[in-house]
Scaffold this motif. Structure first.
Motif, PDB file in Angstrom:
ATOM      1  N   THR B  66       6.548   2.867  -4.704  1.00  0.00           N
ATOM      2  CA  THR B  66       6.675   3.017  -3.283  1.00  0.00           C
ATOM      3  C   THR B  66       8.097   2.941  -2.697  1.00  0.00           C
ATOM      4  O   THR B  66       8.900   2.461  -3.434  1.00  0.00           O
ATOM      5  CB  THR B  66       5.531   2.163  -2.409  1.00  0.00           C
ATOM      6  N   SER B  68       8.699   0.731  -0.305  1.00  0.00           N
ATOM      7  CA  SER B  68       8.609  -0.661   0.242  1.00  0.00           C
ATOM      8  C   SER B  68       7.675  -1.324  -0.263  1.00  0.00           C
ATOM      9  O   SER B  68       6.450  -0.830  -0.570  1.00  0.00           O
ATOM     10  CB  SER B  68       8.677  -0.445   1.826  1.00  0.00           C
ATOM     11  N   HIS B  70       5.576  -3.136   1.997  1.00  0.00           N
ATOM     12  CA  HIS B  70       4.561  -2.882   2.810  1.00  0.00           C
ATOM     13  C   HIS B  70       3.639  -1.582   2.358  1.00  0.00           C
ATOM     14  O   HIS B  70       2.540  -1.575   2.531  1.00  0.00           O
ATOM     15  CB  HIS B  70       5.426  -2.547   4.238  1.00  0.00           C
ATOM     16  N   SER B  71       4.426  -0.605   1.961  1.00  0.00           N
ATOM     17  CA  SER B  71       3.595   0.702   1.642  1.00  0.00           C
ATOM     18  C   SER B  71       2.859   0.145   0.186  1.00  0.00           C
ATOM     19  O   SER B  71       1.843   0.780  -0.011  1.00  0.00           O
ATOM     20  CB  SER B  71       4.615   1.665   1.354  1.00  0.00           C
ATOM     21  N   SER B  74       0.093  -1.474   0.928  1.00  0.00           N
ATOM     22  CA  SER B  74      -0.972  -0.381   1.685  1.00  0.00           C
ATOM     23  C   SER B  74      -1.740   0.436   0.686  1.00  0.00           C
ATOM     24  O   SER B  74      -2.786   0.868   1.005  1.00  0.00           O
ATOM     25  CB  SER B  74       0.000   0.259   2.733  1.00  0.00           C
ATOM     26  N   ALA B  75      -0.749   1.065  -0.208  1.00  0.00           N
ATOM     27  CA  ALA B  75      -1.333   1.746  -1.140  1.00  0.00           C
ATOM     28  C   ALA B  75      -2.200   1.083  -1.805  1.00  0.00           C
ATOM     29  O   ALA B  75      -3.323   1.820  -2.293  1.00  0.00           O
ATOM     30  CB  ALA B  75      -0.039   2.447  -2.099  1.00  0.00           C
ATOM     31  N   VAL B  77      -4.354  -1.191  -0.958  1.00  0.00           N
ATOM     32  CA  VAL B  77      -5.468  -1.013   0.000  1.00  0.00           C
ATOM     33  C   VAL B  77      -6.467  -0.041  -0.198  1.00  0.00           C
ATOM     34  O   VAL B  77      -7.600   0.174  -0.672  1.00  0.00           O
ATOM     35  CB  VAL B  77      -5.248  -1.492   1.329  1.00  0.00           C
ATOM     36  N   GLY B  78      -5.643   1.242   0.093  1.00  0.00           N
ATOM     37  CA  GLY B  78      -6.265   2.358  -0.152  1.00  0.00           C
ATOM     38  C   GLY B  78      -6.786   2.703  -1.733  1.00  0.00           C
ATOM     39  O   GLY B  78      -8.233   3.025  -1.554  1.00  0.00           O
ATOM     40  N   ALA B  79      -5.957   2.305  -2.500  1.00  0.00           N
ATOM     41  CA  ALA B  79      -6.526   2.452  -4.048  1.00  0.00           C
ATOM     42  C   ALA B  79      -7.836   1.714  -4.195  1.00  0.00           C
ATOM     43  O   ALA B  79      -8.684   1.925  -4.985  1.00  0.00           O
ATOM     44  CB  ALA B  79      -5.546   2.370  -5.142  1.00  0.00           C
ATOM     45  N   GLU B 100       1.644  -8.160   6.931  1.00  0.00           N
ATOM     46  CA  GLU B 100       0.715  -7.698   7.769  1.00  0.00           C
ATOM     47  C   GLU B 100      -0.352  -6.962   6.907  1.00  0.00           C
ATOM     48  O   GLU B 100      -1.659  -7.159   7.428  1.00  0.00           O
ATOM     49  CB  GLU B 100       1.447  -6.476   8.459  1.00  0.00           C
ATOM     50  N   VAL B 101      -0.176  -6.636   5.645  1.00  0.00           N
ATOM     51  CA  VAL B 101      -1.398  -5.950   5.117  1.00  0.00           C
ATOM     52  C   VAL B 101      -1.971  -6.901   4.234  1.00  0.00           C
ATOM     53  O   VAL B 101      -3.192  -6.730   3.679  1.00  0.00           O
ATOM     54  CB  VAL B 101      -0.736  -4.902   4.167  1.00  0.00           C
ATOM     55  N   VAL B 104      -5.202  -7.661   5.769  1.00  0.00           N
ATOM     56  CA  VAL B 104      -6.070  -6.711   5.529  1.00  0.00           C
ATOM     57  C   VAL B 104      -7.097  -6.479   4.337  1.00  0.00           C
ATOM     58  O   VAL B 104      -8.225  -6.352   4.379  1.00  0.00           O
ATOM     59  CB  VAL B 104      -5.395  -5.283   5.820  1.00  0.00           C
TER      60      VAL B 104
END
Lengths: 312, 403
Positions: B66, B68, B70-71, B74-75, B77-79, B100-101, B104
């Protein structure tokens, strides 16, 4: 190809169900309905924090008949990228049959796309995930009461670009995100508006058809943030299109194509008038400001014509 | 409990690896569906080694490099919501950028594993080891496992998946190693056979996979005040169930490999009057000092905390209740609190004891500051003095600091 006949669209079960809490006359809700009606295959959605997310997914309710995830404000692009990667991993291992095609769609507002989610979006586009990212651009942080974003047009009054004795709304021109996305050399980037609904649906269809990342930027009217008559939203959006403030075009494999060229280009003031956020621009002392907006809109439109190989 | 087969015992490998490579090796054997990561010193080697495994086709993983951290999170989380095994690697600024994530992930009850090479936080910029990064996110709802060396890093990474994915836990797990001290130190360790690891972690069956499109689910709804508290309370169930699962997985892993794990590890605590409590690499130094001091007649012992979250208060209290004086070594500043994070936990854990030992706190090793053995020895000598005189002296102090 999925049928775009009005009758067929009207009778199809909608993945985005009624009962959501979007404002009356909201352009986002209309746009999402049209996009969801442009394809048939199963879809998985990631939604950035914002109007659509809050209004369609507040526990214990949901307006979604498809798998849907919200994580945070800046990361719809990276969240959907993760889902798409998991799909590919599972197909590779035979855990999902490869005939089982799934589409990956992300929604974000202009705040979550132009501003705080810009990096994540750029990264996901560069990595080539097979995703479609739709920006629901209502030109500001409308979910939180209307603050300026980098999509807010020059001169617009927002709660963080106020009109006062010294300043007359937003000082800067807006960011041209569609062109920035096209500059990622992704297979498909387009700009659309719900007033031209068939054009919007065709673009959404094409975005899913190409192999690789696609981006669609949709101008969505916001009666609450624009301070406009909620019954006339589509009319306002169409004025943005007809003034060439918001040209409708697509960029596929580097080729720019204007998908709608107004027969008669209207002056930008026609788009600005009747919107509470631009009211001050019509005052005589702001004539110069208004003129500078017209000059900038013309410059960008002429550049677009040139890029599309069309006559000025 | 299942034991490794004879053939497996024969195909164990003794190899020399850095701590980072020990984690990468575990990742190769685990073969996650998705690894999303961004390089940051001193965990970069993990990502680099794993990228080589991907390039050589040694794993079936979708490796998402990714733009960053952060991403990356985030990825992940999606995965993970998609319904498969997911892992990432980071530390320091990268972990802070993910912040932040992180909530989540735990709030959505998504099992995943994150390897951390602990590193100081800016400012001043410092790439070396300390625990201020993971301590800053100690209450983000992640399970924390700290590793003393490369072997533990390898073992913890494998066990972490079983813990995270346990249906009664369903909570993300981080596996921490000390930046440079462990991440870049080459040590000889045992690598288990691939098929043993595969068998141990088993097949993962996700609870509500988003990619099961025939059964659509919604992840990450908004909660108004009328539901938020109930959801946060129900999230805590995973953390409450975790200690039992961590221990059970540690026992199962021990039966297969001969290396057993619990929430804490005691070293010469049975008759110890003076104990140090510490996490990660420094525990190794402390063990050496204890051996020396024991020969000199000092009844020194060590309580190493492996699971910092959930904090094993009972085990800590039980282990320390027999001692007279305790020093907690925090590799993290106090931030204006009454002491370092580990110290606060240990002291609170002892509150119910009828005659608790005196407890002092030392801040050590910030930004990679070395901790020579003589300083550890001095701590024990002070503890002995505290026990002898009953005078506690300064509650919080620094080790190996120029003043």
């Amino acid at each position: 190809m999925v049928s775009f006949k009005l009758k067929d669209i009207a009778t199809r079960e909608e993945p985005f169900a009624q009962g959501h809490k979007m404002c009356p006359g909201c352009g986002v809700a209309i746009t999402v309905r049209q996009i969801m009606a442009s394809f048939e295959e199963p879809v998985v959605i990631a939604n950035a924090t914002g109007c659509l997310e809050i209004c369609s997914g507040t526990f214990p309710f949901s307006s979604w008949r498809v798998p849907w995830i919200h994580s945070a404000f800046p990361n719809a692009a990276s969240t959907i990228a993760g889902l798409e990667s998991m799909y590919r991993a599972k197909v590779r291992r035979g855990e999902i049959p490869k005939e089982r095609k799934i589409k990956f769609l992300a929604f974000g507002g202009d705040g979550g796309t132009y501003d705080i989610g810009f990096q994540a979006l750029s990264g996901a586009m560069e990595r080539g995930h097979n995703i479609v990212y739709v920006c629901l651009d209502n030109e500001g942080y409308m979910n939180t009461g209307g603050q300026r974003s980098s999509a807010t047009p020059s001169g617009a009054r927002t709660t963080t670009s106020e009109v006062g004795k010294v300043l007359q709304g937003k000082q800067q021109f807006r960011k041209d995100l569609t062109r920035i996305m096209a500059a990622h050399n992704i297979p498909y980037a387009a700009q659309a508006a719900p007033s031209k609904w068939l054009d919007l649906m065709k673009k959404a269809y094409r975005a899913f058809e190409v192999n690789g990342p696609a981006f669609i930027n949709v101008l969505c009217h916001c009666p609450t943030g624009w301070h406009t008559d909620p019954t006339r939203g589509l009319e306002f959006v169409q004025r943005a299109v007809d003034s060439c403030f918001w040209p409708l075009y697509e960029v596929e494999s580097g080729v720019v194509r204007i998908t709608y060229k107004p027969r008669k280009k209207i002056p930008v003031v026609e788009w600005l008038k009747d919107q509470g956020r631009f009211k001050h621009l019509l005052r005589p002392e702001n004539e110069e400001l208004l003129e500078s907006i017209q000059v900038e809109v013309d410059r960008i439109w002429n550049q677009l014509l040139k890029d599309a190989g069309e006559e000025m | 409990m299942e034991k490794g087969t004879l053939e497996e015992k024969k195909s164990k490998r003794r190899v020399s690896l850095t701590g980072d490579d020990a984690i990468a090796e575990a990742m190769r054997q685990i073969n996650p569906h998705v690894v999303a990561a961004y390089p940051i010193t001193p965990s970069t080697q993990v990502v680099e080694s794993f990228a080589r495994f991907v390039a050589d086709g040694l794993v079936d993983t979708e490796f998402v490099a990714t733009e960053s951290e952060h991403s990356a999170m985030s990825a992940c989380v999606g995965a993970a919501a998609g319904g498969g095994r997911v892992m990432t690697v980071t530390g320091s600024q990268g972990l802070a950028y993910m912040f932040e994530v992180l909530g989540v992930t735990s709030g959505l009850r998504l099992p995943m594993v994150m390897a951390i090479a602990n590193r100081a936080l800016n400012s001043p910029l410092n790439i070396h080891g300390d625990h201020s990064d993971t301590m800053a996110m100690r209450d983000m709802g992640w399970i924390h496992l700290y590793s003393e060396n490369g072997q533990e890093a390898y073992d913890n990474t494998i066990q972490a998946f079983r813990i995270a994915e346990n249906p009664n836990v369903r909570t993300p797990v981080l596996v921490a190693i000390d930046g440079f001290q462990t991440s870049h130190m080459v040590e000889t360790l045992t690598v288990e056979p691939d098929n043993l690891v595969k068998r141990f972690i088993g097949e993962y069956i996700a609870s509500y996979p988003m990619l099961d499109i025939d059964n659509p689910v919604l992840y990450g709804a908004a909660d108004r005040p009328d539901y938020y508290m109930e959801h946060k309370r129900s999230q805590l169930v995973g953390m409450i169930n975790a200690p039992e699962v961590i221990q059970q997985v540690g026992q199962e892993y021990g039966a297969l490999t001969g290396r057993y794990y619990g929430l804490v590890e005691e070293y010469r605590m049975e008759d110890a009057e003076h104990a140090i409590v510490v996490m990660s690499a420094t525990a190794g130094s402390v063990k050496d000092v204890i051996d020396q001091l024991r020969e000199e007649g000092v009844t020194a012992g060590l309580l190493k905390v492996r699971a910092f979250r959930p904090f094993p208060a009972e085990e800590v209290a039980k282990s320390l209740s027999r001692t007279k004086s305790v020093a907690v070594l925090d590799r993290c500043g106090t931030g204006g609190a009454q002491g370092g994070p580990l110290f606060l936990e240990v002291r609170a854990a002892l509150y119910e004891e009828k005659s608790p030992p005196q407890v002092i706190n030392y801040i050590y090793g910030l930004g990679g500051r070395d901790l020579p053995l003589r300083h550890i020895k001095d701590v024990y000598l002070r503890l002995r003095e505290i026990a002898r005189t009953g005078e506690r002296g300064k509650l919080v102090d620094f080790l190996n600091l120029r003043e």
